[in-house]
Write an enzyme that holds these catalytic residues in place. Sequence first.
Site, PDB file in Angstrom:
ATOM      1  CB  ALA A  77      -0.956  -0.144   1.391  1.00 47.97           C
ATOM      2  CD  GLU A 110      -4.408 -14.862  -2.640  1.00 48.50           C
ATOM      3  OE1 GLU A 110      -4.267 -16.022  -2.792  1.00 48.50           O
ATOM      4  OE2 GLU A 110      -3.845 -14.189  -1.803  1.00 48.50           O
ATOM      5  CE1 TYR A 122       1.771  -6.401  -6.247  1.00 45.52           C
ATOM      6  CE2 TYR A 122      -0.354  -6.524  -6.928  1.00 45.52           C
ATOM      7  CZ  TYR A 122       0.406  -6.291  -6.023  1.00 45.52           C
ATOM      8  OH  TYR A 122       0.059  -5.797  -4.737  1.00 45.52           O
TER       9      TYR A 122
END
Length: 157
Positions: A77, A110, A122
């Site tokens: 985050a 996930e 990612y």
Amino acid sequence: MGTEVRQTVIREMGFGDIIDVTKIENSTFFDAWNESMWLDELNNTLTTYIAMEEGGRVIGYAGYWLVAGEAQITRVAIAPEERERGLGTLLTAALINRAWEAGADAVTLEVRQGNAAAQKMYLTCGFRAEGVRPNYYADNHEDAVIMWLYREAETHE
């Protein structure tokens, strides 16, 4: 005059970071972890968490659980006001390097199917989408995309 130069530091997360991390957590995740949960995470011998700071202020964090050679990313985050600066990619790359140094053979996570920005980040870090967990998220039953990154350039199909 002009461009502000910010020094970004990535370091091990400590107990003193929990309040700042919880603020970012609450602005990022539906299932935000509270201070007690963070205390448990930092006391867990299976976990590694790193913090990103600029000017002495925590602006991001990330972590994983290392089990049986696999680093399961639990959280990545960046503070909302600091997003879209490439910091998530920088933080994730640092986390991956820590996983390799700790002996991981693979890194997995996930991500919400609708979170295109995170998926793109990612993919930039080398992950591949390899599956879906249907109805994974409790708030809206959104599917999760399962992504993997392998230490070696081997194929896993």
